[in-house]
Design a protein around this motif. Sequence first.
Motif, PDB file in Angstrom:
ATOM      1  N   ALA A  94       0.742  -1.174  -0.104  1.00 50.54           N
ATOM      2  CA  ALA A  94       0.189   0.078  -0.002  1.00 50.54           C
ATOM      3  C   ALA A  94       0.938   1.330   0.189  1.00 50.54           C
ATOM      4  N   PHE A  95       2.101   1.115   0.876  1.00 49.97           N
ATOM      5  CA  PHE A  95       2.916   2.377   0.722  1.00 49.97           C
ATOM      6  C   PHE A  95       3.652   2.693  -0.620  1.00 49.97           C
ATOM      7  N   GLU A  96       4.060   1.757  -1.231  1.00 51.89           N
ATOM      8  CA  GLU A  96       4.558   1.772  -2.629  1.00 51.89           C
ATOM      9  C   GLU A  96       3.382   2.059  -3.766  1.00 51.89           C
ATOM     10  N   GLN A  97       2.338   1.715  -3.609  1.00 47.11           N
ATOM     11  CA  GLN A  97       1.368   1.993  -4.286  1.00 47.11           C
ATOM     12  C   GLN A  97       1.160   3.713  -4.435  1.00 47.11           C
ATOM     13  N   GLY A  98       0.886   3.896  -3.051  1.00 50.37           N
ATOM     14  CA  GLY A  98       0.699   5.589  -2.872  1.00 50.37           C
ATOM     15  C   GLY A  98       1.666   6.369  -3.139  1.00 50.37           C
ATOM     16  N   ASN A  99       2.834   5.960  -3.187  1.00 50.23           N
ATOM     17  CA  ASN A  99       4.224   6.313  -3.637  1.00 50.23           C
ATOM     18  C   ASN A  99       3.957   6.528  -5.053  1.00 50.23           C
ATOM     19  N   ARG A 100       3.913   5.426  -6.052  1.00 49.34           N
ATOM     20  CA  ARG A 100       3.757   5.607  -7.212  1.00 49.34           C
ATOM     21  C   ARG A 100       2.600   6.601  -7.629  1.00 49.34           C
ATOM     22  N   ASP A 101       1.560   6.297  -7.071  1.00 52.68           N
ATOM     23  CA  ASP A 101       0.255   7.191  -7.491  1.00 52.68           C
ATOM     24  C   ASP A 101       0.531   8.510  -7.561  1.00 52.68           C
ATOM     25  N   TRP A 102       1.304   9.145  -6.221  1.00 51.30           N
ATOM     26  CA  TRP A 102       1.411  10.373  -5.862  1.00 51.30           C
ATOM     27  C   TRP A 102       2.450  10.891  -6.829  1.00 51.30           C
ATOM     28  N   CYS A 103       3.738  10.233  -7.049  1.00 53.84           N
ATOM     29  CA  CYS A 103       4.781  10.712  -7.933  1.00 53.84           C
ATOM     30  C   CYS A 103       4.298  11.008  -9.327  1.00 53.84           C
ATOM     31  N   ARG A 104       3.296   9.953  -9.811  1.00 54.58           N
ATOM     32  CA  ARG A 104       2.798  10.047 -11.185  1.00 54.58           C
ATOM     33  C   ARG A 104       1.780  11.307 -11.334  1.00 54.58           C
ATOM     34  N   ARG A 105       1.016  11.678 -10.198  1.00 55.27           N
ATOM     35  CA  ARG A 105       0.000  12.572 -10.437  1.00 55.27           C
ATOM     36  C   ARG A 105       0.784  13.936 -10.182  1.00 55.27           C
ATOM     37  N   SER A 106       1.829  14.073  -9.376  1.00 57.63           N
ATOM     38  CA  SER A 106       2.502  15.127  -9.230  1.00 57.63           C
ATOM     39  C   SER A 106       3.385  15.569 -10.477  1.00 57.63           C
ATOM     40  N   ALA A 107       3.855  14.612 -11.010  1.00 59.49           N
ATOM     41  CA  ALA A 107       4.723  14.703 -12.309  1.00 59.49           C
ATOM     42  C   ALA A 107       3.604  15.359 -13.398  1.00 59.49           C
ATOM     43  N   ALA A 108       2.333  14.618 -13.759  1.00 54.22           N
ATOM     44  CA  ALA A 108       1.481  15.059 -14.505  1.00 54.22           C
ATOM     45  C   ALA A 108       1.203  16.401 -14.216  1.00 54.22           C
ATOM     46  N   THR A 109       0.803  16.865 -13.071  1.00 54.75           N
ATOM     47  CA  THR A 109       0.386  18.216 -12.598  1.00 54.75           C
ATOM     48  C   THR A 109       1.475  19.283 -12.956  1.00 54.75           C
ATOM     49  N   LEU A 110       2.927  18.923 -12.717  1.00 57.52           N
ATOM     50  CA  LEU A 110       3.946  19.683 -13.111  1.00 57.52           C
ATOM     51  C   LEU A 110       3.982  19.989 -14.599  1.00 57.52           C
ATOM     52  N   ARG A 111       3.886  18.820 -15.546  1.00 56.32           N
ATOM     53  CA  ARG A 111       3.752  19.053 -16.852  1.00 56.32           C
ATOM     54  C   ARG A 111       2.619  19.921 -17.322  1.00 56.32           C
ATOM     55  N   GLU A 112       1.545  19.689 -16.820  1.00 54.98           N
ATOM     56  CA  GLU A 112       0.362  20.607 -17.182  1.00 54.98           C
ATOM     57  C   GLU A 112       0.607  21.983 -16.986  1.00 54.98           C
ATOM     58  N   ARG A 113       1.110  22.020 -15.688  1.00 55.01           N
ATOM     59  CA  ARG A 113       1.488  23.651 -15.570  1.00 55.01           C
ATOM     60  C   ARG A 113       2.393  24.061 -16.413  1.00 55.01           C
ATOM     61  N   ARG A 114       3.462  23.569 -16.556  1.00 51.47           N
ATOM     62  CA  ARG A 114       4.735  23.942 -17.440  1.00 51.47           C
ATOM     63  C   ARG A 114       3.989  24.217 -18.874  1.00 51.47           C
ATOM     64  N   ALA A 115       3.292  23.316 -19.384  1.00 48.48           N
ATOM     65  CA  ALA A 115       2.805  23.423 -20.904  1.00 48.48           C
ATOM     66  C   ALA A 115       1.838  24.688 -20.842  1.00 48.48           C
ATOM     67  N   ALA A 116       1.053  24.968 -19.573  1.00 48.18           N
ATOM     68  CA  ALA A 116      -0.149  26.071 -19.658  1.00 48.18           C
ATOM     69  C   ALA A 116       0.835  27.275 -19.724  1.00 48.18           C
ATOM     70  N   HIS A 117       1.817  27.326 -18.767  1.00 47.43           N
ATOM     71  CA  HIS A 117       2.814  28.495 -18.610  1.00 47.43           C
ATOM     72  C   HIS A 117       3.514  28.933 -20.053  1.00 47.43           C
ATOM     73  N   ALA A 118       4.143  27.741 -20.858  1.00 48.32           N
ATOM     74  CA  ALA A 118       4.614  27.984 -22.131  1.00 48.32           C
ATOM     75  C   ALA A 118       3.786  28.697 -23.098  1.00 48.32           C
ATOM     76  N   GLY A 119       2.134  28.296 -22.813  1.00 45.51           N
ATOM     77  CA  GLY A 119       1.381  28.776 -23.917  1.00 45.51           C
ATOM     78  C   GLY A 119       1.050  30.118 -23.721  1.00 45.51           C
ATOM     79  N   ARG A 120       1.406  30.829 -22.613  1.00 42.10           N
ATOM     80  CA  ARG A 120       1.149  32.223 -22.627  1.00 42.10           C
ATOM     81  C   ARG A 120       1.933  33.120 -23.283  1.00 42.10           C
TER      82      ARG A 120
END
Length: 189
Positions: free
Chosen positions: A163-189
């Motif tokens: 459960a700990f590692e599943q939580g780690n994996r999911d949080w890391c993937r979500r955080s990376a996706a969020t950061l990519r989306e934010r980077r893309a949104a800021h680049a489009g400005r």
Amino acid sequence: MALRHAVLAALLDEQLSGYQLAKAFDMGVANFWHALPQQLYAELARLEGEGLVAGREVVQDTRPNKRVFRVTEAGLAELERFASTAAKPSFIRDDLLVKVQAVDHVDTDEVIAHLMERAAFAEAKIELFDTLLRQMRGDRSEEAFLRTGERVGPYLTCLRGLAFEQGNRDWCRRSAATLRERRAAHAGR
């Protein structure tokens, strides 16, 4: 919890040499307690000196002799005492979280790379835990094993590690996706 209790718990099922104990730690105990092999050897010596484990020499024909250790009655009493004390709450102390905390002021690509490395590490641990859990329960369902298995403690700790590692994996993937989306949104400005 001290390393001593993790070592005593690891020796409950069988006699192990220091080398075997280090391997057992890597396979099962490492999901809740990390120790280097030299720490384990030193702890075995301390435990033997205190009479909590007993060691004996095993003569081997084709390899060097080895010492194996088992928990003594005094060691079992120490584990009983430890089990009766209140457990301290756990906390997270993780350098990756510091990097994510600072992500608005540092190189986002580097942080994303670290998140994805951690997600891959977590995925490998998830596969290991899945394998260990299947080995422990054999051909029984998880529910049947939890009801009737001879030793349920190692299984439950592996479930927590999973459960700990599943939580780690999911949080890391979500955080990376969020950061990519934010980077893309800021680049489009």
